[in-house]
Design an enzyme around this catalytic site. Structure first.
Site, short mmCIF file in Angstrom:
data_model
loop_
_atom_site.label_atom_id
_atom_site.label_comp_id
_atom_site.label_asym_id
_atom_site.label_seq_id
_atom_site.Cartn_x
_atom_site.Cartn_y
_atom_site.Cartn_z
N HIS A 182 0.93 -1.28 0.02
CA HIS A 182 0.03 -0.16 0.12
C HIS A 182 0.78 1.34 0.03
O HIS A 182 1.26 1.93 1.25
CB HIS A 182 -0.89 -0.02 1.25
CG HIS A 182 -2.18 0.91 1.33
ND1 HIS A 182 -3.26 0.59 1.83
CD2 HIS A 182 -2.18 2.19 0.62
CE1 HIS A 182 -4.05 1.52 1.61
NE2 HIS A 182 -3.52 2.82 1.08
N HIS A 216 1.64 5.22 -2.13
CA HIS A 216 1.30 6.11 -3.10
C HIS A 216 2.20 6.99 -3.75
O HIS A 216 2.93 7.45 -3.13
CB HIS A 216 0.33 7.36 -2.45
CG HIS A 216 -1.04 6.76 -1.96
ND1 HIS A 216 -2.24 6.79 -2.60
CD2 HIS A 216 -1.27 6.06 -0.70
CE1 HIS A 216 -3.01 6.03 -1.63
NE2 HIS A 216 -2.52 5.55 -0.68
N ARG A 237 2.26 8.78 -6.43
CA ARG A 237 1.71 10.10 -7.13
C ARG A 237 2.01 10.22 -8.50
O ARG A 237 1.78 11.10 -9.03
CB ARG A 237 2.34 11.32 -6.49
CG ARG A 237 2.05 11.10 -4.70
CD ARG A 237 0.84 11.12 -4.61
NE ARG A 237 0.44 11.25 -3.01
CZ ARG A 237 -0.65 10.77 -2.28
NH1 ARG A 237 -1.67 10.15 -3.05
NH2 ARG A 237 -0.55 11.03 -1.06
N ASP A 248 1.01 2.66 3.84
CA ASP A 248 0.17 3.41 3.28
C ASP A 248 0.98 5.00 3.02
O ASP A 248 0.45 5.97 3.51
CB ASP A 248 -1.19 3.77 4.31
CG ASP A 248 -2.04 4.57 3.50
OD1 ASP A 248 -2.17 5.02 2.32
OD2 ASP A 248 -3.24 5.03 4.04
#
Lengths: 430, 310
Positions: free
Chosen positions: A67, A69, A71, A311
């Protein structure tokens, strides 16, 4: 951090070799030839090749994060596949799954292919997660079949939970032919309302709108029931409430298609940390109270929660340097994960090093169906070496992400990543 | 002098400081009764009133307090729409501070905004209301008014009635009154009183008649009309029936209780006109005490030296 191509031959001498598959921790050497494991265990080490003295270090599988990000595309000012890869290496991660909430979102085979192509030259393995619904709108299911063929390893609408139960049911049913997990950020929009932190005495004191436990746990329950009904694979991301853990525990008894993750920050912080309105602690789901935090720790120790996922959510200074209500949700987490989680689970709770390492290696790889048996002759080197006893203080020099939104600065940690070996590169972490 | 550099809220604000502010405020009350209502205490001190949210009475009260103390004042009002991304806030504050000012009085719609402001400016910060968080100067003037009426705040039975959840006035009053040793009971619709609030040392009673009978003083909160009809308050008439401070309700009560209201009043909703205008209401004393309290706070934070009040 220095990232170099692996030499043709490289020997790691006198290391502890921690194998989370065989569940052993033995002293030995490892010889890499052309980026692959050529020999491991006790053997006569050749003297004419480059070697690293690993006395005091532990070698194990490179970590895997389900998990993150990164971007890209759309918010390259916060992170790119390249900068995110460096953050991963600094944290001992060699493999990550990237969430599709980019701009535009990853919701088509073409956009999946963009991530695959763009990350080819990255020094870690990047696996895109595709959106469950077109444009993450929660209305029409996306081309999951074509995306899966192109390399999407799971499906998620990430920060936009699927509110409509029918859409969730249809997506789960559809996914059964692919056998990949659906990951639904469980949060009922209406119950969350304008909540920006956990609902409780701290939100009452601060005058900030609260997000109740129930916003998560009722949707976790719905998703678990739908997974049971459809026979689909459901992965519950970033579990944050005690009630959610109870629901998962019950449902796991008779359904082995259910998995769950928890973040380092939900294991470490409780909502009392927010009394100074630190926007780096504004995350979704919110940091809960200490009862919930303890339930997360127990959930991991009892095996109800399968693995750790960071995350990792980079944001610019501008997104965070504002009033709490307006600040963006999310924190970076790759670089601090190992030390923080070790402190909570090993140093404070007495979990064995081997069980802890499992949470970052074989556990997440199993969920995604990645190869788990990495300490085998002939396998491409995807390894990490850490010093389990080194004392250090996490600070912004340890951060390699493009963003610096971490609330962990100043934490005293024991156990530090020293080398990460991945995709033919060796990175020395200072 | 106070033990804190800023006045951000009354949570964890020491009892001695609150008492000091109130006692000093009574001295300034006396100044306000003089024919020449001005002292040179803050001559040469520059205060900026930074209002990111509409306010009439609080802003005027602060401005008058500053003028009575001979401070130089500048007013800045910004619409919140220009602050949507937050950029205006930091830039505006830093720009103003660059012009050499000593203190900022700020009202802002975001809880925690004054605390955030202290992170990047050196000037002293006084919170004039931050969203649904705190409104410490209002609570100080409320407590000053109670002390004026009863002589002491300790052991008084004070009720706060209305939408507690969304009220900064309620929060600051709770923190301040509990610190000063008063007994506090909250009353209002259960969906507008957070269930965790009793952890702050207050009790909750949804029966207004029992509360009226128990209280020495009632602080009646303004009911925001925008809360009506969105599932929080069903209607004005129902609110008035269940929680309104009506003449009938007050008349039934044997002892005369003190009625307070932070304004502006919705006559006929949370309080009847007759009650608001009656002798037992001290609403206008609160307004006057507001100027004195704010003089006291400004003086203690910015100018307290020997003889400064003369």
């Amino acid at each position: 951090m220095k990232i170099k191509k692996l030499p043709k031959k490289l020997l790691f001498q006198n290391t502890e070799i921690l194998d989370p598959v065989k569940r052993t921790n033995k002293k030995g050497n490892i010889l890499l030839v052309n980026g692959k494991i050529a020999e491991l265990g006790i053997f006569e080490s050749p003297s004419d090749i480059k070697s690293i003295d690993c006395n005091g270090l532990t070698l194990t599988h490179g970590f895997c994060d389900l998990h993150v990000h990164f971007r890209e595309p759309g918010n390259e000012d916060k992170e790119t596949l390249e900068s995110g890869s460096r953050a991963a290496l600094a944290g001992g991660f060699t493999r990550v799954c990237t969430m599709p909430n980019t701009n535009p979102p990853i919701d088509s085979p073409e956009s999946v292919s963009y991530i695959i192509e763009k990350s080819k030259d990255c020094p870690i393995y990047v696996h895109p997660i595709g959106a469950v619904t077109k444009g993450q709108q929660g209305i029409e299911i996306s081309e999951m079949g074509l995306m899966n063929e192109m390399g999407a390893v799971a499906f998620s609408d990430d920060g936009l939970p699927i509110q409509n139960g029918l859409v969730m049911r249809k997506a789960l049913e559809y996914s059964t032919m692919l056998g990949v997990p659906i990951i639904n950020h469980a949060e009922d929009d209406c119950l969350r309302c304008d909540g920006v932190m956990n609902e409780g005495i701290i939100s009452t004191r601060l005058g900030l709108p609260g997000n109740p436990n129930m916003a998560e746990s009722t949707m976790v329950y719905r998703d678990l029931k739908l997974a049971e009904m459809t026979g689909a694979r459901l992965h519950v991301p970033h579990v944050s409430t005690a009630t959610s853990v109870e629901h998962i525990k019950l449902m796991k008894n008779n359904n082995n298609n259910i998995t769950a993750e928890v973040t380092p920050h939900h294991l470490f912080f409780n909502d009392e940390s927010l009394v100074n309105y630190d926007t780096n602690l504004k995350v979704a789901p919110p940091i809960r109270n200490d009862i919930s935090r303890k339930a997360m720790v127990k959930g991991i120790l009892e095996g109800v929660i399968d693995c750790i996922a960071t995350d990792h959510a980079p944001h610019t200074l501008h997104d965070k340097e504002t009033t709490f209500d307006l600040a963006a949700f999310g924190m970076i987490g790759l670089e601090s994960c190992f030390g923080i989680v070790k402190r909570v689970l090993v140093d404070n709770e007495g979990l064995s090093l081997i069980n802890f390492v499992e949470l970052l290696t074989t556990a997440p790889r199993k969920i995604m169906g990645f190869n788990c048996d990495l300490l085998k002759v002939g396998t491409e080197a995807e390894l990490v070496l850490f010093d389990p006893n080194e004392k250090w203080i996490f600070n912004n020099k340890n951060v390699f992400s493009k963003s610096i939104n971490s609330p962990f600065y100043g934490q005293k940690l024991v156990g530090k990543i020293k080398y990460t070996i991945s995709k033919g590169y060796i990175s020395e972490i200072s | 002098m106070l033990s804190h550099k800023h006045l951000l809220g009354l949570e964890n604000f020491p009892r001695e400081d609150i008492q000091n502010i109130i006692d000093t405020a009574f001295n300034f009350r006396e100044v306000l009764d003089r024919p020449i209502k001005k002292v040179p205490s803050l001559q040469g001190v520059t205060v900026v009133n930074l209002f990111f949210e509409n306010s009439t009475r609080t802003r005027i009260s602060f401005e008058l307090a500053q003028k009575r103390l001979s401070a130089d004042t500048v007013n800045f009002s910004a619409s919140t729409s220009s602050l949507k991304k937050g950029e205006g806030f930091k830039d505006t504050a830093q720009n103003i501070e660059a012009m050499k000012i000593d203190a900022v009085v700020m009202r802002h719609p975001a809880p925690g905004a004054p605390k955030h402001l202290t992170e990047f400016i050196d000037a002293k910060v006084i919170n004039a209301g931050d969203g649904t968080h705190e409104h410490p100067t209002q609570a100080i003037l409320d407590m000053m008014s109670l002390q004026e009426k009863f002589g002491e705040i300790k052991d008084l039975n004070v009720a706060i009635v209305g939408d507690i959840d969304h009220s900064r006035v309620a929060r600051s009053n709770i923190f301040g009154l509990v610190t000063m040793g008063a007994n506090v009971t909250l009353c209002g619709p259960p969906n507008l009183i957070p269930d965790t609030i009793t952890d702050l040392g207050v009790t909750v009673n949804y029966n207004i008649d029992e509360v009226v009978e128990w209280a020495d003083a009632i602080n009646v909160l303004r009911i925001q009309r925008e809360r009506m009809g969105i599932g929080l308050i069903p209607s004005e008439r129902e609110y008035r029936k269940l929680f309104g401070i009506t003449g009938e309700r007050i008349g039934r009560n044997k002892k005369e209780i003190v009625i307070m209201h932070p304004g502006p009043i919705n006559r006929g909703v949370e309080i009847d006109s007759g009650v608001a205008d009656s002798d037992q209401a001290i609403i206008l004393d609160q307004v006057l005490n507001g100027v004195a309290s704010r003089m006291s706070i400004l003086y203690l934070l910015l100018g307290a030296k020997d003889g400064g009040m003369k």
